[in-house]
Every structure is written in C-alpha cells, then in structure tokens.
Scaffold this motif. Structure first.
Motif, PDB file in Angstrom:
ATOM      1  N   VAL A   6       7.268  20.706  36.661  1.00 16.85           N
ATOM      2  CA  VAL A   6       8.317  21.219  37.535  1.00 16.85           C
ATOM      3  C   VAL A   6       9.092  20.060  38.143  1.00 16.85           C
ATOM      4  O   VAL A   6      10.307  20.112  38.283  1.00 16.85           O
ATOM      5  CB  VAL A   6       7.713  22.119  38.634  1.00 16.85           C
ATOM      6  N   ALA A   7       8.367  18.998  38.478  1.00 14.92           N
ATOM      7  CA  ALA A   7       9.019  17.887  39.168  1.00 14.92           C
ATOM      8  C   ALA A   7       9.897  17.065  38.245  1.00 14.92           C
ATOM      9  O   ALA A   7      10.940  16.571  38.654  1.00 14.92           O
ATOM     10  CB  ALA A   7       7.987  16.985  39.832  1.00 14.92           C
ATOM     11  N   LYS A   8       9.466  16.878  36.988  1.00 16.69           N
ATOM     12  CA  LYS A   8      10.192  15.934  36.150  1.00 16.69           C
ATOM     13  C   LYS A   8      10.719  16.505  34.837  1.00 16.69           C
ATOM     14  O   LYS A   8      11.244  15.759  34.016  1.00 16.69           O
ATOM     15  CB  LYS A   8       9.285  14.744  35.826  1.00 16.69           C
TER      16      LYS A   8
ATOM     17  N   ALA B 163      10.404  16.657  29.119  1.00 19.39           N
ATOM     18  CA  ALA B 163      10.465  15.327  28.512  1.00 19.39           C
ATOM     19  C   ALA B 163      10.103  14.257  29.530  1.00 19.39           C
ATOM     20  O   ALA B 163       9.462  13.265  29.197  1.00 19.39           O
ATOM     21  CB  ALA B 163      11.861  15.067  27.945  1.00 19.39           C
ATOM     22  N   GLY B 164      10.499  14.468  30.765  1.00 23.51           N
ATOM     23  CA  GLY B 164      10.269  13.460  31.787  1.00 23.51           C
ATOM     24  C   GLY B 164       8.823  13.373  32.249  1.00 23.51           C
ATOM     25  O   GLY B 164       8.378  12.330  32.720  1.00 23.51           O
TER      26      GLY B 164
ATOM     27  N   ARG C 202      11.402  28.549  37.183  1.00 21.20           N
ATOM     28  CA  ARG C 202      11.818  27.140  37.025  1.00 21.20           C
ATOM     29  C   ARG C 202      11.293  26.581  35.700  1.00 21.20           C
ATOM     30  O   ARG C 202      12.017  25.904  34.975  1.00 21.20           O
ATOM     31  CB  ARG C 202      11.274  26.321  38.198  1.00 21.20           C
TER      32      ARG C 202
ATOM     33  N   LYS D  95      14.733  25.444  28.493  1.00 23.44           N
ATOM     34  CA  LYS D  95      16.067  25.456  27.904  1.00 23.44           C
ATOM     35  C   LYS D  95      16.421  24.071  27.407  1.00 23.44           C
ATOM     36  O   LYS D  95      16.358  23.097  28.158  1.00 23.44           O
ATOM     37  CB  LYS D  95      17.093  25.896  28.959  1.00 23.44           C
ATOM     38  N   GLY D  96      16.815  23.984  26.208  1.00 25.41           N
ATOM     39  CA  GLY D  96      17.269  22.709  25.680  1.00 25.41           C
ATOM     40  C   GLY D  96      16.151  21.905  25.046  1.00 25.41           C
ATOM     41  O   GLY D  96      16.405  20.962  24.323  1.00 25.41           O
TER      42      GLY D  96
ATOM     43  N   HIS E 188      16.203  35.945  40.194  1.00 24.88           N
ATOM     44  CA  HIS E 188      15.929  34.506  40.290  1.00 24.88           C
ATOM     45  C   HIS E 188      16.353  33.948  41.645  1.00 24.88           C
ATOM     46  O   HIS E 188      15.700  33.062  42.184  1.00 24.88           O
ATOM     47  CB  HIS E 188      16.641  33.763  39.164  1.00 24.88           C
ATOM     48  N   SER E 189      17.462  34.457  42.156  1.00 25.87           N
ATOM     49  CA  SER E 189      17.900  33.991  43.470  1.00 25.87           C
ATOM     50  C   SER E 189      16.771  34.122  44.473  1.00 25.87           C
ATOM     51  O   SER E 189      16.478  33.200  45.237  1.00 25.87           O
ATOM     52  CB  SER E 189      19.088  34.816  43.966  1.00 25.87           C
ATOM     53  N   PHE E 190      16.145  35.264  44.445  1.00 21.86           N
ATOM     54  CA  PHE E 190      15.059  35.483  45.392  1.00 21.86           C
ATOM     55  C   PHE E 190      13.869  34.585  45.083  1.00 21.86           C
ATOM     56  O   PHE E 190      13.231  34.043  45.995  1.00 21.86           O
ATOM     57  CB  PHE E 190      14.650  36.962  45.407  1.00 21.86           C
TER      58      PHE E 190
ATOM     59  N   HIS F 230      13.951  31.618  43.646  1.00 19.36           N
ATOM     60  CA  HIS F 230      14.308  30.281  44.115  1.00 19.36           C
ATOM     61  C   HIS F 230      14.158  30.177  45.619  1.00 19.36           C
ATOM     62  O   HIS F 230      13.597  29.237  46.141  1.00 19.36           O
ATOM     63  CB  HIS F 230      15.770  29.968  43.746  1.00 19.36           C
ATOM     64  N   TRP F 231      14.694  31.174  46.275  1.00 20.71           N
ATOM     65  CA  TRP F 231      14.703  31.141  47.732  1.00 20.71           C
ATOM     66  C   TRP F 231      13.275  31.110  48.266  1.00 20.71           C
ATOM     67  O   TRP F 231      12.951  30.351  49.179  1.00 20.71           O
ATOM     68  CB  TRP F 231      15.468  32.359  48.244  1.00 20.71           C
TER      69      TRP F 231
END
Lengths: 211, 211, 211, 211
Positions: free
Chosen positions: D26-28, D31-32, D114, D120-121, D172-174, D176-177
């Motif tokens: 989640v943090a990176k 790939a990261g 998240r 994605k990608g 998703h808004s919720f 995220h919030w």
DNA sequence: TATGAATGAGATTTCATTCAT
DNA sequence: GATGAATGAAATCTCATTCAT
C-alpha cells in the motif's frame, strides 16, 4: 554478440575479460560458472559485464566466437582439390598441416571444442549458437565428405552421419591431446614435430575413410 | 557411493530415483540440474535424498556407477587372445560385438559417455570419481593397447596416450551415434545390423591401429 | 521542476521526451517505469536526461505539470457566480461544460488523474508535489464547496472532507470513463454529446450536493 | 495462491507476514515494494518467502485475497429484494449498512480498494487476478444495476458502464474517507454514527441513480 | 526411518545516478 | 552543452543443505 561498447575497450581489457571467462567456463561448465567470480577475478565492476554483454549466454557466445572466428577464416581459405584422388588426399594433408600449425600457434583454440562440448545440453545456448552460425567445422567436414564420396575418393559403405562423426572425433582427439599436453607442461613442439603430427592425423583419416 | 540404506529400498524405487536423476543430469549438466526438480519429479521427500545420498555429487556418482558397473563386469569377462596377431584381432572383433550388443540392449548405457563428459570440468566430481574408480573402459583400452603393442600386434609409431585417445574416441563416436539415433526415432536395429556395426567399428580400429 | 535548460530545447524535443515518459509512467507506475527504457525509446542520451532533470521524480513531476498547468489556467479563468442559488448552479453547469470540452479536446489530460493516483504511496513524490503545488483542482473544489455551503447553496449535513471527496470522485469517474472510452475505440464525441455529458455530470453534482 | 505450507503456519505468523507485506504494498506500490524490506521487517529468512509464495505477485495476490474473501462472503449473503421499488431501496439500505459495519469492524478491509488500484497498470498482476476472480464487488454492482434498471427501479438514461463507475466510485469515496480517517487519528465511530454514514451513502446512491 | 520446514549464501540481472571528457 | 562509460547497491529468485521431529 556483445554490445558494440565492448569492442571499444582496449584490446588488453577485452582479452582479460574473455580470458578469465573462458577459463571459468571451461573449468566449470556454463551453468557452473559464476559471473560473480568472473567479475571479481577480472577486477571489473558488477554492472560492467552487463554493460558489455546482454547476459551470461552472450558472454559465453563471445568467448566461443573469439576462438572460432579466426579458425573459420582459416577454413575458408583452405583449398581442397577434387581433380584426382591423389590430388584430393594431397590437399587434405596440406589442410591438416595448416590446421595443426594454427592450433599449435594458438593452443587455446583447441579449447573451442571443449566449449562447444559444454554447450551440449544447455538448450538455451545451443539454440542461439546454432542459429547464429553453428559449428563451421562440422559443416566443412560434412560438405567435404559428401563431395569426396560422390567422386569416389572416400568410401561410401559408411553411413554419412557416422562417417562425419568419426572424422570430427578423430580431429577432436588431437585437439584434446594438444590441450592436455600443453596444459600439463606447456611444452613446445618444433615445426617438424607439428608436421609429423598433422601427417599422423591425415594418415588416420585416410586409413579410416579411404575407399 | 550412496549410503547402504539406499540399496535396502526396493528395486523399483531405486530405479525411479536414478532414472529421473540420470535424465536430469544428462539434460542439464551437473551444475544445471536441480535436486529440487529431481525430488519433485520422483515424488520423493526432500530429506530422503539426503538420507540416501551424501550430496548432489554422490547422487551423480551413483547414476554413473549404475551405468558403468554392468559394463565393467562385461569388460571383465571379455577374453582377448594374444596368441597370434590373427587371434588377437579375431578376439577383438568378438569384444566389439559383445559390447555393441550390450549397448543396443540397453541404449541408456550409451549415456554413460555423456555423463562422463559432463564430469569434465566439475573438478569436485572428477577428483572423487577418479579416486574412486576412474573410467574402467579407459584403463581396459590402455592396458590392451600396451600389451598388443609389446607383442607387435598394434603399431608403435603412435604416442601411447594419443593412440588411447583415438581408440576411445572412435568408441565414443559410435556411442554418440547410437544415442542420437535412438533419441531421434527410437528405431530398433536387428541383430544382424548390430553385428555389422560392430564389424565396422572393429574395422576402423584395425585400419587405424594395426601396424 | 526541470532545469531551465530543458525549456530551451525546441518544442518537438520537449514533447517527445515527455510523451514517452508519460506513457511509460502511466503504463508501469513510477517505480516500475525505467529511465533506461524511456531514454532508449526517445533516442536521447543517458546523460541528457540528467542534464535536463534532477532525477526520475523530477521527470515525473514535469509530466504531471505539463498535464496540469493548462488545466489550472482553465480553472483560474472560470467564473462562478454566488449571486443567487440559481446563478450559482447555472455557472457551475458552464464550468462543467468548459472542463469537459477541454478534456475531450485533449484526452491525454484525463491521464492526469491516473498520474496523480500513481503518486499515492510514492512518499517521495507526494511530498515534493504537494509542497510545490498540490492538486489545484482539489483546492478549487474545496474552496467552492466551502463558499457554496456558507451561502446555503449546497447541503451542510455532509462532512466537508467527505463531500469534497465525493465531488472529486464523481469528476474522476468521468475522467476514467473518458480515458477508457478513448483508449478502447478512439471514438470521437460530437460537441453536442460532450455538452450532454457535462450536463449529466452537473446533474449528478446537483442531485448529490444540493441542499 | 500461496503454497499450502503457508497456511500450516500459525495464524500469528501468517498475519505478521501479510500485515507487513500489505503495508509495504500500500505504501510503495507493487513495483516499488521491496521483498527484501518485507523479509527484514517481518524477521523471516530470505528463502522463507519463496518457500511460502511462488513469487512477489503471489504474495501480493495473497494480501489482496485476504482482504477480499471475507468481503465477498458478506456480499454473497446479502439479500436484495426486487419485489417493489420501495422494497428494493430498503434492502439496498440494509446492504449499505451491513457493508459499512463490516468495514468499520475491519478498517484494513478498506485498503482493498487501494490495493486493487495499485494493480492497475501492472499488467502481470491484472491478468492473474482477473482470471482468478476479478473484482467481485464490481460484478455485484453491475448485476444489481442491470436488474434494477430492467425493473425500472433505477434510471436508464445513464450509460451502464458510466453508472457502474459512479456507483463504485461513490463507494470508494467512503472507503477512502474511512481509511484516511482511521489512519490519521484511529478514531472510533459509534454504531449509530456508522449507521448514519451508511444512510448517507445510500442516500447519495438514491439521489444519483434513482429514476 | 523419513519428513519437510527453514535457511542463507549466492546467482543473475536492473537501474538510477555520477563524472570525466 | 552533451555524452555515454562505468558503477554498485539492491532487486528477485534458486538451491544445496541442515535439523528438529
């Protein structure tokens, strides 16, 4: 095929990399050889090898190429006469002599047969190499054999692939023997002795493959 | 040499382990072969391999041994006459025939030469193997050559080590050829054809090494 | 922020670098994208990138900036009336239309939201970007929301941050949808259809956020 | 899908690995994120991760799965009535409440959206994951939308894919919030507040998608 | 007798970045 | 202004081997 950058290096550097790599590959086989070890021994940085070569297989192929290319040039320049049986065998003797002399001048060349042996079973390598050029010498032998057979200069009662195999293996016998001999004592043969050796090899081929 | 426990396993299990291992070693070389892969393929637990064998090299040696031992027994039983030149070459023809027949009955045996090739350069293996038994066949050839030369049945104008080398390589040529032939089409030769092949091999040896 | 030198390059060169970089970043994420790959594709030397940009993050930021700046100018020029509820919503419809039209004229712009997404979690990037300018659009939304709420033009029973989030996400929904739509079939919408789309978006905002 | 061995570990160990991995991803981003880092942080040996998981992508997928599976079970148990418009919306309110409560009981679940975004990608991941299960929630939404539209309980003047997108994004808004809210202060909402939140969400859906 | 979890060294390879020219 | 050779840290992943059970 190494990246062009590699050939921009001074000869000494190029040689030192390929020398070490060749020794490592010959000593431990393709899979067994360690790039780490090679880098360390050459004293080149970790990234450098990958800057010059695509990957391990590419380095291997480059070692092999260095050994083979001059030899292939030599082969290319050799003239074999098919005018008469006598002329054929005579020119074959010249060929053996030329090849033997070349081998003795550059005994490392004899390692090529070992490197080619090492490729066996490394399916990845075999594919790349064969597509790229294959064993020029094997082709040379095969072609000569066919032509000589068709003219009646060589016996026809042997299966073609088996006859090729034997011809190649007799040649390899001498390569191995030279390599071992030089490895052990780095002894030097006189020109005369080399000619004698070539004559022996030629004699074996004749005994074996003459009609 | 595997731990004694290994031979307490039922034949089937022993075979299945060595079959898979042999295939893997022949296909990928010693360093390239993966014990993991072998275990998985055999369906034997990870610990088991180490319960039966000291290590990877031991497993390799055991594969080689299995191929060589019966062959060595065969060699041991072969009688070569030194009564006369004629008798010598006659008995050598018998020897070639015996060996060829054995090879054709168990074509995997021909893999032995490939396995021995693979050992080259795996210094660890070479040491162990040579100390342990070395190549019985090479010794057999060397001894025969010496004796035949001393009786005048074989030419003496060839360096002994080179002559051995050639004898071995001609034998290997046939091994390779057989292996390739069987790999490709699994064709079966008739007894007669095998005898013919043995005769060819013998003929090559005679052409090459007779005085 | 790229070094000033970058902007001395001719437009074409600038564009080609940023186009490739943008594509690469969108396709593989920040960490996943490879500068090597980008350089190779653009055909620009390795040093050049570091001559023009501080580092990878700088190149990324420049891509993002290129997408955002014109949009921010657009935002800046938009006039929202707070004279009456009716006038407010009417001017918001105009705003939606203006924005939608801009997006359709330059569909790559919609990639900006994807790039901004990609930044999430790249703490390094987030820090730089937010300090530098942050998401202008988010600020625009937040400010509008506050003002509209204070005038009673928008409902106040929603937590401000949640309401912003929803507004932004509805906008993003359309961005995503446009991006996907154009990616798939490169279909072109007529002006009328775009206006219709803007109206839909505006209608959703009104349904959602009107008192 | 992790190797079965992984699930033989005690719950605590499993959790500690996935917790750290999830945080890292989640943090990176995919790939990261660094497996090295994860191993170090968990305090597990280098080989262990590869003993439990096929590769990096497998670990990622396992994190995602852990978040999704319970949620998918929840979805599966939700009953939506299509008897009447009134009954439909009423049951949708229940659904929202159930989901919100589940999210609040296990706020990490909200990270799933998240993680899905992160995929994605990363074409490699996307393929594996979608083939395996895809986003159950997206399917759930899409199906409900179709059915509700066909009964006339939801508006039909919106493109189906756009309407889905909006529904998902509001959800998703919720998410995220909630995630942000819990990340920042780890504040706890009362049951009543959660119900209130669910009601808000439902209300937005109704405002947005009711005919 | 047999298992398989666990290890950690080491393998190949990539990549952002630097710097002499 | 611009290049590209060179670097080395760090990435992912493999593998022979050990050991508690």
């Amino acid at each position: 095929m190494p990246r062009p950058r590699f050939h921009n290096l001074d000869q000494e550097k190029q040689s030192s990399i390929l020398d070490v790599a060749e020794r490592e590959f010959v000593a431990k086989g393709f899979a067994g050889a360690s790039l780490n070890e090679i880098m360390r021994e050459v004293g080149v940085s970790k990234g450098a090898i990958y800057y010059y070569f695509d990957d391990k297989a590419d380095l291997f192929a480059t070692c092999l190429e260095r050994l083979m290319v001059p030899f292939e040039k030599l082969l290319h320049d050799i003239y074999i006469s098919f005018n008469s049986q006598e002329a054929f065998w005579e020119s074959l003797l010249d060929a053996c002599t030329t090849i033997q002399k070349s081998h003795h001048k550059n005994p490392k060349r004899a390692a090529a047969s070992r490197l080619e042996d090492l490729m066996k079973g490394e399916s990845l390598l075999e594919e790349r190499w064969r597509n790229q050029q294959g064993s020029e010498f094997a082709q040379w032998v095969s072609k000569l054999l066919s032509e000589a057979q068709s003219k009646g200069f060589m016996r026809m009662d042997l299966n073609h692939s088996l006859a090729s195999r034997i011809w190649l293996d007799i040649s390899h016998s001498f390569d191995h023997w030279i390599r071992e001999t030089y490895d052990e004592g780095a002894m030097m043969l006189t020109d005369e002795q080399v000619e004698q050796l070539a004559h022996t090899q030629w004699d074996l081929l004749r005994r074996t493959l003459a009609p």
